[in-house]
Design a protein around this motif. Structure first.
Motif, PDB file in Angstrom:
ATOM      1  N   VAL A 134       0.839  -1.199   0.000  1.00  0.00           N
ATOM      2  CA  VAL A 134       0.000   0.000   0.000  1.00  0.00           C
ATOM      3  C   VAL A 134       0.877   1.255   0.000  1.00  0.00           C
ATOM      4  CG1 VAL A 134      -1.716   1.310   1.311  1.00  0.00           C
ATOM      5  CG2 VAL A 134      -1.914  -1.188   1.127  1.00  0.00           C
ATOM      6  N   ARG A 135       1.919   1.259   0.831  1.00  0.00           N
ATOM      7  CA  ARG A 135       2.828   2.405   0.859  1.00  0.00           C
ATOM      8  C   ARG A 135       3.476   2.612  -0.503  1.00  0.00           C
ATOM      9  NH1 ARG A 135       2.633   6.643   2.241  1.00  0.00           N
ATOM     10  NH2 ARG A 135       2.212   6.045   4.410  1.00  0.00           N
ATOM     11  N   GLY A 136       3.878   1.531  -1.144  1.00  0.00           N
ATOM     12  CA  GLY A 136       4.487   1.649  -2.462  1.00  0.00           C
ATOM     13  C   GLY A 136       3.547   2.282  -3.476  1.00  0.00           C
ATOM     14  N   LEU A 137       2.267   1.861  -3.462  1.00  0.00           N
ATOM     15  CA  LEU A 137       1.303   2.429  -4.399  1.00  0.00           C
ATOM     16  C   LEU A 137       1.042   3.899  -4.090  1.00  0.00           C
ATOM     17  CD1 LEU A 137      -0.756   2.192  -6.685  1.00  0.00           C
ATOM     18  CD2 LEU A 137      -2.429   1.400  -4.993  1.00  0.00           C
ATOM     19  N   LEU A 138       0.850   4.244  -2.836  1.00  0.00           N
ATOM     20  CA  LEU A 138       0.588   5.638  -2.483  1.00  0.00           C
ATOM     21  C   LEU A 138       1.776   6.535  -2.829  1.00  0.00           C
ATOM     22  CD1 LEU A 138      -1.194   5.194   0.972  1.00  0.00           C
ATOM     23  CD2 LEU A 138      -2.252   5.708  -1.238  1.00  0.00           C
ATOM     24  N   ASP A 139       2.983   6.045  -2.584  1.00  0.00           N
ATOM     25  CA  ASP A 139       4.171   6.835  -2.919  1.00  0.00           C
ATOM     26  C   ASP A 139       4.292   7.020  -4.426  1.00  0.00           C
ATOM     27  OD1 ASP A 139       4.773   7.044  -0.257  1.00  0.00           O
ATOM     28  OD2 ASP A 139       6.402   5.571  -0.280  1.00  0.00           O
ATOM     29  N   GLN A 140       4.006   5.974  -5.168  1.00  0.00           N
ATOM     30  CA  GLN A 140       4.077   6.048  -6.634  1.00  0.00           C
ATOM     31  C   GLN A 140       3.068   7.058  -7.172  1.00  0.00           C
ATOM     32  OE1 GLN A 140       3.171   2.310  -8.535  1.00  0.00           O
ATOM     33  NE2 GLN A 140       3.867   2.979 -10.537  1.00  0.00           N
ATOM     34  N   MET A 141       1.855   7.032  -6.628  1.00  0.00           N
ATOM     35  CA  MET A 141       0.831   7.967  -7.085  1.00  0.00           C
ATOM     36  C   MET A 141       1.185   9.403  -6.706  1.00  0.00           C
ATOM     37  SD  MET A 141      -2.605   5.724  -6.302  1.00  0.00           S
ATOM     38  CE  MET A 141      -3.699   6.888  -7.097  1.00  0.00           C
ATOM     39  N   ALA A 142       1.752   9.589  -5.521  1.00  0.00           N
ATOM     40  CA  ALA A 142       2.143  10.937  -5.103  1.00  0.00           C
ATOM     41  C   ALA A 142       3.262  11.476  -5.990  1.00  0.00           C
ATOM     42  CB  ALA A 142       2.577  10.916  -3.639  1.00  0.00           C
ATOM     43  N   ALA A 143       4.224  10.611  -6.318  1.00  0.00           N
ATOM     44  CA  ALA A 143       5.335  11.042  -7.167  1.00  0.00           C
ATOM     45  C   ALA A 143       4.872  11.399  -8.573  1.00  0.00           C
ATOM     46  CB  ALA A 143       6.401   9.939  -7.218  1.00  0.00           C
ATOM     47  N   ALA A 144       3.886  10.640  -9.054  1.00  0.00           N
ATOM     48  CA  ALA A 144       3.363  10.890 -10.395  1.00  0.00           C
ATOM     49  C   ALA A 144       2.427  12.096 -10.430  1.00  0.00           C
ATOM     50  CB  ALA A 144       2.631   9.662 -10.902  1.00  0.00           C
ATOM     51  N   ASN A 145       2.019  12.572  -9.229  1.00  0.00           N
ATOM     52  CA  ASN A 145       1.072  13.678  -9.142  1.00  0.00           C
ATOM     53  C   ASN A 145      -0.168  13.386  -9.975  1.00  0.00           C
ATOM     54  OD1 ASN A 145       0.191  16.146  -8.157  1.00  0.00           O
ATOM     55  ND2 ASN A 145       1.077  17.303  -9.861  1.00  0.00           N
ATOM     56  N   SER A 146      -0.676  12.168  -9.826  1.00  0.00           N
ATOM     57  CA  SER A 146      -1.810  11.718 -10.629  1.00  0.00           C
ATOM     58  C   SER A 146      -3.053  12.548 -10.318  1.00  0.00           C
ATOM     59  CB  SER A 146      -2.115  10.243 -10.338  1.00  0.00           C
ATOM     60  OG  SER A 146      -0.985   9.439 -10.595  1.00  0.00           O
ATOM     61  N   PRO A 147      -3.802  12.969 -11.351  1.00  0.00           N
ATOM     62  CA  PRO A 147      -5.020  13.740 -11.096  1.00  0.00           C
ATOM     63  C   PRO A 147      -6.102  12.874 -10.460  1.00  0.00           C
ATOM     64  CG  PRO A 147      -4.860  13.173 -13.417  1.00  0.00           C
ATOM     65  CD  PRO A 147      -3.568  12.744 -12.789  1.00  0.00           C
ATOM     66  N   ARG A 148      -6.965  13.505  -9.708  1.00  0.00           N
ATOM     67  CA  ARG A 148      -8.113  12.831  -9.123  1.00  0.00           C
ATOM     68  C   ARG A 148      -9.323  13.027 -10.031  1.00  0.00           C
ATOM     69  NH1 ARG A 148      -8.153  16.224  -3.751  1.00  0.00           N
ATOM     70  NH2 ARG A 148      -8.126  17.770  -5.426  1.00  0.00           N
ATOM     71  N   ALA A 149     -10.362  12.241  -9.790  1.00  0.00           N
ATOM     72  CA  ALA A 149     -11.577  12.362 -10.597  1.00  0.00           C
ATOM     73  C   ALA A 149     -12.112  13.790 -10.573  1.00  0.00           C
ATOM     74  CB  ALA A 149     -12.627  11.380 -10.097  1.00  0.00           C
ATOM     75  N   VAL A 150     -12.016  14.433  -9.413  1.00  0.00           N
ATOM     76  CA  VAL A 150     -12.565  15.772  -9.267  1.00  0.00           C
ATOM     77  C   VAL A 150     -11.764  16.813 -10.047  1.00  0.00           C
ATOM     78  CG1 VAL A 150     -11.241  16.346  -7.191  1.00  0.00           C
ATOM     79  CG2 VAL A 150     -13.514  17.353  -7.524  1.00  0.00           C
ATOM     80  N   ASP A 151     -10.537  16.469 -10.452  1.00  0.00           N
ATOM     81  CA  ASP A 151      -9.660  17.427 -11.131  1.00  0.00           C
ATOM     82  C   ASP A 151      -9.819  17.433 -12.646  1.00  0.00           C
ATOM     83  OD1 ASP A 151      -8.460  18.089  -8.648  1.00  0.00           O
ATOM     84  OD2 ASP A 151      -7.122  16.356  -8.816  1.00  0.00           O
ATOM     85  N   VAL A 152     -10.578  16.502 -13.200  1.00  0.00           N
ATOM     86  CA  VAL A 152     -10.680  16.357 -14.652  1.00  0.00           C
ATOM     87  C   VAL A 152     -12.147  16.334 -15.056  1.00  0.00           C
ATOM     88  CG1 VAL A 152      -8.481  15.132 -14.802  1.00  0.00           C
ATOM     89  CG2 VAL A 152     -10.594  13.822 -14.505  1.00  0.00           C
ATOM     90  N   SER A 153     -12.382  16.234 -16.365  1.00  0.00           N
ATOM     91  CA  SER A 153     -13.764  16.160 -16.842  1.00  0.00           C
ATOM     92  C   SER A 153     -14.384  14.818 -16.473  1.00  0.00           C
ATOM     93  CB  SER A 153     -13.808  16.334 -18.359  1.00  0.00           C
ATOM     94  OG  SER A 153     -13.252  15.197 -19.005  1.00  0.00           O
ATOM     95  N   LEU A 154     -15.700  14.750 -16.532  1.00  0.00           N
ATOM     96  CA  LEU A 154     -16.406  13.509 -16.232  1.00  0.00           C
ATOM     97  C   LEU A 154     -15.944  12.384 -17.155  1.00  0.00           C
ATOM     98  CD1 LEU A 154     -18.671  12.000 -14.712  1.00  0.00           C
ATOM     99  CD2 LEU A 154     -20.273  12.887 -16.436  1.00  0.00           C
TER     100      LEU A 154
END
Length: 311
Positions: free
Chosen positions: A10-30
């Motif tokens: 879980v830590r590995g996935l969260l760190d990877q997503m944070a490093a990638a600065n992945s957008p959230r659903a709320v940040d993009v179009s539907l």
């Protein structure tokens, strides 16, 4: 972010997503948000794997897909599954791997429900589809090719909400066959109530408070309607219930509260909290290999629960 222990995967996935600065659903179009959830299936979830039957079902009240490890099957229980995605995202395809694995672990036919999504179809369209689909399956239609002697209702997140609401609806107005058990997975079980887990895990643990606010604005529910918040209803007379939560989930405490309400109402209840993991972990089994053992543990408990249920 909390300093509570986190599983290594879980830590590995969260760190990877944070490093990638992945957008959230709320940040993009539907459209982009829905596309991101579809893309995450191949990136983060396990493959669908082999089954004897994997096909769409015709003439149901909404899109349905059947999963079964057996090409032919006599009368018996059928599991009806409602996918998560905040009432806005997700569909039969995004949750295909999870439904396939449930079918294998339980050796039961699984029918996945493709209910209408908000904001195009706000509350109560989706949950109305869920209830209608369960009633349709209970009637053992020829298109299903499986005679249901009882239903198991299951679903994750928003689908966990639909699981509980559908079980309540069928308790009060029974279908053609009984509901033998319900299995809400990290459910949105009491969305009108604030709980401490929202503050503890509402940022940095995949599901964010801001995204949940967006889901709610899209779904546009009536907060006083029990079809949105099932803890507005007395839980007496509900079927045997297996509630599963994630330890690092902003809506964890909603699941805890629902399990407690069931137990207080005299419902045969099992509560499993999977520690040090995040919301949605059953659909992240490629990225989070530890989730497979969690799913197998739940299936083992459900098999025991069903063993004592009348079919």
């Amino acid at each position: 972010m909390t300093d509570q222990p986190v599983r290594p995967d879980v830590r590995g996935l969260l760190d990877q997503m944070a490093a990638a600065n992945s957008p959230r659903a709320v940040d993009v179009s539907l459209e982009q948000a829905r596309g991101m959830m579809h893309a995450s299936r191949s990136l983060l979830d396990a493959p669908t794997g082999p089954l004897a039957v994997l096909r769409d079902v015709d003439n149901g009240p909404c899109p349905l897909r059947l999963f079964d490890v057996r090409a032919e099957r006599g009368p018996g229980p059928v599991l009806v599954f409602f996918h998560g995605g905040g009432f806005v995202l997700g569909d039969i395809d995004t949750h295909e791997p999870l439904c396939a694995e449930i079918a294998r672990l339980l050796d039961l036919p699984v029918v996945s429900v493709g209910y209408r999504l908000a904001p195009e179809h706000p509350f109560p369209a989706g949950v109305s589809d869920a209830i209608a689909a369960a009633r349709w399956v209970a009637g053992s239609p020829a298109e299903l090719g499986r005679e249901a002697t009882g239903l198991i209702l299951a679903g994750d997140s928003a689908g966990g909400n639909f699981t509980i609401v559908t079980a309540l609806a069928l308790r009060d107005e029974p279908a053609a066959v009984p509901v033998l058990a319900q299995w809400p997975m990290y459910p949105a079980a009491n969305p009108t109530q604030f709980y401490p887990s929202m503050d503890a895990y509402g940022e940095g643990f995949l599901l964010s408070r801001e995204s949940m606010d967006w889901f709610s604005s899209c779904y546009a529910p009536d907060p006083k309607d029990w079809r949105y918040d099932p803890l507005h209803q007395d839980q007496r007379g509900m079927p045997p219930t297996l509630v599963v939560t994630a330890g690092l989930d902003p809506i964890r405490d909603q699941g805890r509260a629902y399990a407690a309400a069931c137990a207080a109402a005299g419902v045969d209840t099992i509560y499993l909290e999977c520690p040090e993991t995040i919301h949605g972990f059953f659909s992240l089994r490629k990225a989070l290999p530890s989730s497979q053992a969690d799913l197998e543990r739940c299936a083992a408990h459900l098999r025991v629960m069903l063993k004592g249920a009348k079919e």
